[in-house]
Design a protein around this motif. Structure first.
Motif, PDB file in Angstrom:
ATOM      1  N   GLY A 248       0.710  -1.086  -0.097  1.00 58.10           N
ATOM      2  CA  GLY A 248      -0.038   0.039  -0.062  1.00 58.10           C
ATOM      3  C   GLY A 248       0.704   1.173  -0.047  1.00 58.10           C
ATOM      4  N   ILE A 249       0.290   2.352  -0.736  1.00 56.79           N
ATOM      5  CA  ILE A 249       1.153   3.516  -0.696  1.00 56.79           C
ATOM      6  C   ILE A 249       1.350   4.325   0.436  1.00 56.79           C
ATOM      7  N   THR A 250       0.346   4.047   1.338  1.00 52.61           N
ATOM      8  CA  THR A 250       0.528   4.738   2.895  1.00 52.61           C
ATOM      9  C   THR A 250       1.541   4.067   3.590  1.00 52.61           C
ATOM     10  N   VAL A 251       2.073   3.007   3.275  1.00 53.52           N
ATOM     11  CA  VAL A 251       2.987   2.383   4.308  1.00 53.52           C
ATOM     12  C   VAL A 251       4.361   1.916   3.736  1.00 53.52           C
TER      13      VAL A 251
ATOM     14  N   TYR B  50       6.091  11.795  12.876  1.00 49.04           N
ATOM     15  CA  TYR B  50       5.229  10.552  12.794  1.00 49.04           C
ATOM     16  C   TYR B  50       5.635   9.771  11.955  1.00 49.04           C
ATOM     17  N   SER B  51       5.447  10.301  10.573  1.00 52.07           N
ATOM     18  CA  SER B  51       5.841   9.777   9.345  1.00 52.07           C
ATOM     19  C   SER B  51       7.167   9.254   9.330  1.00 52.07           C
ATOM     20  N   MET B  52       8.207  10.010   9.903  1.00 49.21           N
ATOM     21  CA  MET B  52       9.729   9.276   9.980  1.00 49.21           C
ATOM     22  C   MET B  52       9.737   8.219  10.658  1.00 49.21           C
ATOM     23  N   LEU B  53       9.102   8.076  12.011  1.00 54.10           N
ATOM     24  CA  LEU B  53       9.395   7.090  12.716  1.00 54.10           C
ATOM     25  C   LEU B  53       8.544   5.863  12.518  1.00 54.10           C
ATOM     26  N   SER B  54       7.259   6.172  11.960  1.00 57.40           N
ATOM     27  CA  SER B  54       6.301   4.955  11.815  1.00 57.40           C
ATOM     28  C   SER B  54       6.430   4.469  10.355  1.00 57.40           C
ATOM     29  N   GLY B  55       6.890   5.145   9.386  1.00 56.81           N
ATOM     30  CA  GLY B  55       7.071   5.060   8.064  1.00 56.81           C
ATOM     31  C   GLY B  55       5.395   4.986   7.265  1.00 56.81           C
ATOM     32  N   GLU B  56       4.656   5.577   7.896  1.00 60.62           N
ATOM     33  CA  GLU B  56       3.143   5.552   7.436  1.00 60.62           C
ATOM     34  C   GLU B  56       3.041   7.015   7.070  1.00 60.62           C
ATOM     35  N   GLY B  57       2.392   7.087   5.705  1.00 61.09           N
ATOM     36  CA  GLY B  57       1.895   8.217   5.101  1.00 61.09           C
ATOM     37  C   GLY B  57       2.978   9.285   4.593  1.00 61.09           C
ATOM     38  N   GLN B  58       3.913   8.736   4.333  1.00 60.24           N
ATOM     39  CA  GLN B  58       5.279   9.546   3.797  1.00 60.24           C
ATOM     40  C   GLN B  58       5.146  10.141   2.547  1.00 60.24           C
ATOM     41  N   LEU B  59       4.257   9.496   1.699  1.00 60.99           N
ATOM     42  CA  LEU B  59       3.833  10.232   0.577  1.00 60.99           C
ATOM     43  C   LEU B  59       3.093  11.441   0.620  1.00 60.99           C
ATOM     44  N   TYR B  60       2.057  11.306   1.661  1.00 61.72           N
ATOM     45  CA  TYR B  60       1.341  12.618   1.933  1.00 61.72           C
ATOM     46  C   TYR B  60       2.099  13.813   2.807  1.00 61.72           C
ATOM     47  N   THR B  61       2.845  13.282   3.582  1.00 64.58           N
ATOM     48  CA  THR B  61       3.925  14.226   4.187  1.00 64.58           C
ATOM     49  C   THR B  61       5.021  14.821   3.061  1.00 64.58           C
ATOM     50  N   PHE B  62       5.240  14.312   2.311  1.00 66.54           N
ATOM     51  CA  PHE B  62       6.262  14.889   1.259  1.00 66.54           C
ATOM     52  C   PHE B  62       5.205  15.709   0.316  1.00 66.54           C
ATOM     53  N   MET B  63       4.109  15.487   0.090  1.00 62.12           N
ATOM     54  CA  MET B  63       3.145  16.296  -0.609  1.00 62.12           C
ATOM     55  C   MET B  63       2.917  17.690  -0.089  1.00 62.12           C
ATOM     56  N   VAL B  64       2.756  17.522   1.249  1.00 61.17           N
ATOM     57  CA  VAL B  64       2.699  18.977   2.088  1.00 61.17           C
ATOM     58  C   VAL B  64       3.949  19.924   2.177  1.00 61.17           C
ATOM     59  N   LEU B  65       5.080  18.904   2.180  1.00 59.56           N
ATOM     60  CA  LEU B  65       6.467  19.636   2.376  1.00 59.56           C
ATOM     61  C   LEU B  65       6.781  20.191   1.227  1.00 59.56           C
TER      62      LEU B  65
ATOM     63  N   ASP C 144      -9.250   3.806   1.070  1.00 58.44           N
ATOM     64  CA  ASP C 144      -9.287   2.366   1.857  1.00 58.44           C
ATOM     65  C   ASP C 144      -7.805   2.286   2.579  1.00 58.44           C
ATOM     66  N   GLN C 145      -7.013   2.683   1.772  1.00 61.06           N
ATOM     67  CA  GLN C 145      -5.538   2.444   2.259  1.00 61.06           C
ATOM     68  C   GLN C 145      -5.169   3.423   3.536  1.00 61.06           C
ATOM     69  N   VAL C 146      -5.755   4.563   3.497  1.00 57.24           N
ATOM     70  CA  VAL C 146      -5.733   5.524   4.635  1.00 57.24           C
ATOM     71  C   VAL C 146      -6.050   4.675   5.917  1.00 57.24           C
ATOM     72  N   LYS C 147      -7.130   4.044   5.553  1.00 60.25           N
ATOM     73  CA  LYS C 147      -8.162   3.652   6.724  1.00 60.25           C
ATOM     74  C   LYS C 147      -7.411   2.208   7.486  1.00 60.25           C
ATOM     75  N   GLN C 148      -6.369   2.059   6.965  1.00 63.11           N
ATOM     76  CA  GLN C 148      -5.627   0.673   7.115  1.00 63.11           C
ATOM     77  C   GLN C 148      -4.377   1.300   8.055  1.00 63.11           C
ATOM     78  N   MET C 149      -4.216   2.563   8.228  1.00 62.40           N
ATOM     79  CA  MET C 149      -3.129   3.167   8.950  1.00 62.40           C
ATOM     80  C   MET C 149      -3.721   3.151  10.310  1.00 62.40           C
ATOM     81  N   HIS C 150      -2.875   3.403  11.331  1.00 62.86           N
ATOM     82  CA  HIS C 150      -2.938   3.501  12.693  1.00 62.86           C
ATOM     83  C   HIS C 150      -3.867   4.903  12.973  1.00 62.86           C
TER      84      HIS C 150
ATOM     85  N   LEU D 205      -3.726  12.482  11.413  1.00 64.81           N
ATOM     86  CA  LEU D 205      -2.594  13.385  10.861  1.00 64.81           C
ATOM     87  C   LEU D 205      -2.858  13.701   9.674  1.00 64.81           C
ATOM     88  N   VAL D 206      -3.272  12.545   8.883  1.00 67.57           N
ATOM     89  CA  VAL D 206      -3.370  12.654   7.265  1.00 67.57           C
ATOM     90  C   VAL D 206      -4.641  13.564   6.812  1.00 67.57           C
ATOM     91  N   MET D 207      -5.589  13.515   7.787  1.00 65.42           N
ATOM     92  CA  MET D 207      -6.820  14.285   7.728  1.00 65.42           C
ATOM     93  C   MET D 207      -6.679  15.775   8.282  1.00 65.42           C
TER      94      MET D 207
END
Length: 274
Positions: free
Chosen positions: A107-110, A159-174, A231-237, A243-245
């Motif tokens: 999944g893209i979110t992980v 959070y994105s750095m330590l968990s590895g989750e949602g890094q794509l969206y973090t980079f989009m915001v950055l 559907d992938q975002v919902k699989q995140m913690h 944070l994503v929302m």
């Protein structure tokens, strides 16, 4: 013979240095910590170097007040971070295969990599250092809106750095950091007494365009991307989902408020030139 021995010794040191970097500094388990420290030290180095250059080569620097000199130096660190993280974010989002739809069944979110985690760690180090400066000299370097912006950014990046989750969206915001060099340049032109110059007008137009693209349109694209992959975002913690929302939404509101101020400022500048 002596030259050959020197070359051998030099290569030996290089091999040891490369081994140290690979096995320690860039070891997966240590990347978050070494990258954050790197970000903080880089900010300190740029700050001190800017102070040295300002004192040695800019006559106007000596005429500034203490807080103006601090802000001059601090904005240089801000600009360097913006250039670094914008470049890395653009590469990760649009050029790297890491987040490609067709490169992995994961999944893209992980998805994450050593490089993406390191880049986020450097950015987290910057936000820690800059937030510390803002709080220490509050409100001279920025009011509550800057504190809120940095806190939300720091939590999301860390959070994105330590968990590895949602890094794509973090980079989009950055990617929105692409507007920072223009904002800082505007401050430099202002304190240098160049508000009536052509450079100041061009700078205002560039800020307007870059802000519209990077902080308005790109955020709309990001929300649409989240919708398509919900559907992938919902699989995140749960905290990751929050944070994503929430973080992009809060930053979007702040971006719209600042954008309205940019439009008003640009209108005033253009009106004075008519």
């Amino acid at each position: 013979m002596l030259a050959s021995e020197n070359i051998m010794t030099l290569k030996s040191y290089q091999n040891r240095a490369n081994l140290f970097v690979k096995e320690y500094l860039l070891a997966d388990s240590l990347i978050p910590y070494t990258s954050v420290i790197t970000g903080i030290l880089a900010c300190k180095m740029v700050y001190e170097l800017t102070q040295l250059i300002g004192t040695s080569y800019f006559k106007i620097y000596s005429s500034f007040s203490k807080i103006q000199r601090i802000e001059w130096n601090n904005r240089a660190s801000s600009t360097m971070h913006a250039i670094f993280i914008t470049s890395m974010s653009l590469y990760m989002v649009f050029c790297s295969n890491l987040f490609s739809e067709y490169q992995s069944t994961e999944g893209i979110t992980v998805r994450s990599s050593s490089l993406s985690t390191f880049a986020l760690g450097v950015s987290a180090g910057y936000f820690i250092a800059d937030l510390g400066m803002i709080l220490w000299f509050f409100p001279s370097l920025g009011g509550y809106e800057y504190v809120i912006h940095h806190l939300f950014s720091l939590v999301a990046v860390a959070y994105s750095m330590l968990s590895g989750e949602g890094q794509l969206y973090t980079f989009m915001v950055l990617i929105s950091e692409t507007t920072t060099p223009g904002i800082n340049l505007r401050w430099y032109l202002d304190v240098a007494g160049m508000k009536k110059s052509k450079a100041y007008l061009i700078n205002g137009i560039v800020i307007f365009i870059s802000w519209l693209v990077a902080r308005i349109l790109l955020f709309i694209f990001m929300f649409y991307h989240v919708y398509l992959h919900f559907d992938q975002v919902k699989q995140m913690h749960t905290f990751g989902q929050l944070l994503v929302m929430v973080v992009p939404l809060v930053l979007s509101v702040m971006n719209l408020i600042w954008f309205s101020k940019i439009i008003k400022g640009l209108r005033k500048t253009l009106a004075k030139r008519q």
